[in-house]
Design a protein around this motif. Structure first.
Motif, short mmCIF file in Angstrom:
data_model
loop_
_atom_site.label_atom_id
_atom_site.label_comp_id
_atom_site.label_asym_id
_atom_site.label_seq_id
_atom_site.Cartn_x
_atom_site.Cartn_y
_atom_site.Cartn_z
N ILE A 289 0.69 -1.28 0.24
CA ILE A 289 0.07 -0.07 0.07
C ILE A 289 0.80 0.86 0.12
CG2 ILE A 289 -1.66 1.36 1.83
CD1 ILE A 289 -2.85 -1.18 1.78
N GLN A 290 1.82 0.91 0.21
CA GLN A 290 2.64 2.31 0.83
C GLN A 290 3.27 2.35 -0.22
OE1 GLN A 290 3.49 4.66 3.36
NE2 GLN A 290 1.73 3.84 4.39
N ARG A 291 4.13 1.65 -1.12
CA ARG A 291 4.72 2.16 -2.22
C ARG A 291 3.52 2.66 -3.22
NH1 ARG A 291 9.87 2.53 -4.85
NH2 ARG A 291 9.52 0.99 -6.80
N VAL A 292 2.64 2.45 -3.53
CA VAL A 292 1.23 2.39 -4.51
C VAL A 292 1.15 3.94 -4.27
CG1 VAL A 292 -0.74 1.98 -5.79
CG2 VAL A 292 0.55 0.16 -4.74
N TYR A 293 1.00 4.80 -3.16
CA TYR A 293 0.78 5.54 -2.37
C TYR A 293 1.62 6.49 -2.47
CZ TYR A 293 -0.38 8.75 0.96
OH TYR A 293 -0.22 10.16 1.60
N GLU A 294 3.12 6.35 -2.84
CA GLU A 294 4.05 7.16 -3.08
C GLU A 294 4.64 7.07 -4.94
OE1 GLU A 294 6.50 8.48 -1.28
OE2 GLU A 294 5.57 7.92 -0.07
N LEU A 295 4.20 5.58 -5.70
CA LEU A 295 4.12 5.75 -7.13
C LEU A 295 3.21 7.49 -7.26
CD1 LEU A 295 4.69 1.93 -8.04
CD2 LEU A 295 6.11 3.87 -8.17
N CYS A 296 1.67 6.55 -6.52
CA CYS A 296 1.01 7.96 -7.02
C CYS A 296 1.00 9.18 -6.70
CB CYS A 296 -0.43 7.39 -6.28
SG CYS A 296 -1.39 5.95 -7.35
N ASP A 297 2.10 9.49 -6.15
CA ASP A 297 2.61 10.67 -5.72
C ASP A 297 1.83 10.81 -4.37
OD1 ASP A 297 4.31 11.06 -7.34
OD2 ASP A 297 3.42 12.56 -8.93
N ARG A 298 1.43 10.37 -2.96
CA ARG A 298 0.59 10.74 -2.81
C ARG A 298 -0.62 11.05 -2.74
NH1 ARG A 298 3.95 11.29 2.52
NH2 ARG A 298 5.30 10.07 2.08
N ASN A 299 -1.26 10.68 -4.04
CA ASN A 299 -2.83 10.56 -3.91
C ASN A 299 -3.53 9.63 -3.35
OD1 ASN A 299 -5.20 11.07 -5.34
ND2 ASN A 299 -4.14 12.67 -6.93
N VAL A 300 -4.47 10.39 -1.97
CA VAL A 300 -5.26 9.08 -1.64
C VAL A 300 -6.34 8.78 -2.94
CG1 VAL A 300 -6.14 8.58 0.42
CG2 VAL A 300 -5.17 10.10 0.70
N SER A 301 -6.58 9.21 -3.41
CA SER A 301 -8.28 8.96 -4.08
C SER A 301 -7.56 7.87 -5.27
CB SER A 301 -8.82 10.17 -4.83
OG SER A 301 -9.29 11.11 -3.54
N GLU A 302 -5.77 8.84 -5.94
CA GLU A 302 -5.64 7.96 -6.78
C GLU A 302 -5.22 6.44 -7.00
OE1 GLU A 302 -4.38 6.62 -10.83
OE2 GLU A 302 -6.21 8.41 -10.03
N THR A 303 -4.64 6.25 -5.52
CA THR A 303 -4.04 4.65 -4.55
C THR A 303 -5.64 4.16 -4.52
OG1 THR A 303 -2.78 6.34 -3.67
CG2 THR A 303 -2.64 3.98 -2.65
N ALA A 304 -6.65 4.44 -3.72
CA ALA A 304 -7.23 3.61 -3.07
C ALA A 304 -7.80 3.54 -4.76
CB ALA A 304 -8.68 4.64 -3.14
N ARG A 305 -7.91 4.16 -5.61
CA ARG A 305 -8.71 3.39 -6.38
C ARG A 305 -7.74 2.64 -7.76
NH1 ARG A 305 -8.30 3.21 -12.31
NH2 ARG A 305 -6.62 5.04 -11.91
N ARG A 306 -6.87 2.64 -7.21
CA ARG A 306 -5.73 2.08 -8.06
C ARG A 306 -5.58 0.34 -6.97
NH1 ARG A 306 -0.99 3.24 -12.35
NH2 ARG A 306 -2.54 5.97 -12.12
#
Length: 183
Positions: A148-165
């Motif tokens: 989850i942390q890695r995806v969050y970082e790859l999404c530039d700490r965008n919570v909405s985009e991370t949640a979607r992915r």
């Protein structure tokens, strides 16, 4: 001199490729203490250049780097030095990636966080010998949290985009991110 140093052989050259600078420095120091002659690279381009100029006897490559895939470095090393022993490291342990890494020429595949002992055991394992399982493997909760942390970082700490992915509710993700990392 430890037993590990004696098992290395005459050529002790080791290439470490990782874009996490702090991890790279710690691992380089630990591997030097174990008798390796360490060279480091922080990118695929730098790793390929070193592998082409001075193919190492041993290599440890992170799978995902800022400028590409660590398997590109593995391919260059395998071309230049077929007898090299290579360990691929990754933050996400997926079977498909492990198979790809081994097919391309990696000797072993370890999930992060792997310590210097795990890496040394994997590099020096011979033939059918498998390195022993890690003393302190990550818990399933920790693996999930790391992903989850890695995806969050790859999404530039965008919570909405991370949640979607991650296919999870945004509020659920916010609660997970607000907590401390599991052990």
């Amino acid at each position: 001199m430890t037993d590990e140093v004696q098992d290395i052989g005459e050529d002790r050259s080791l290439l470490l490729v990782d874009d996490d600078e702090a991890f790279l420095k710690r691992l380089a120091k630990a591997m030097e203490k174990r008798g390796f002659e360490v060279e480091t690279a922080g990118s695929v381009a730098a790793g390929r250049a070193i592998a082409t100029a001075r193919p190492p006897a041993y290599a440890v490559c992170d799978l995902r780097l800022e400028d590409g895939n660590g398997l590109d470095v593995v391919e260059v090393i395998r071309e230049k030095r077929p007898d090299s022993r290579i360990v691929v490291l990754t933050g996400y342990g997926a079977i498909a990636t492990a198979v790809a890494a081994v097919k391309i020429g990696a000797t072993d595949y370890l999930s992060k966080p792997a310590d210097a002992t795990d890496i040394t055991n994997a590099l020096l394992a011979t033939g059918a010998d498998l390195p022993p399982p890690p003393e302190n493997p990550m818990s399933a909760d920790r693996v999930r949290w790391e992903h989850i942390q890695r995806v969050y970082e790859l999404c530039d700490r965008n919570v909405s985009e991370t949640a979607r992915r991650l296919n999870m509710h945004r509020r659920t993700l916010q609660r997970i991110l607000a907590k401390r990392s599991p052990k």
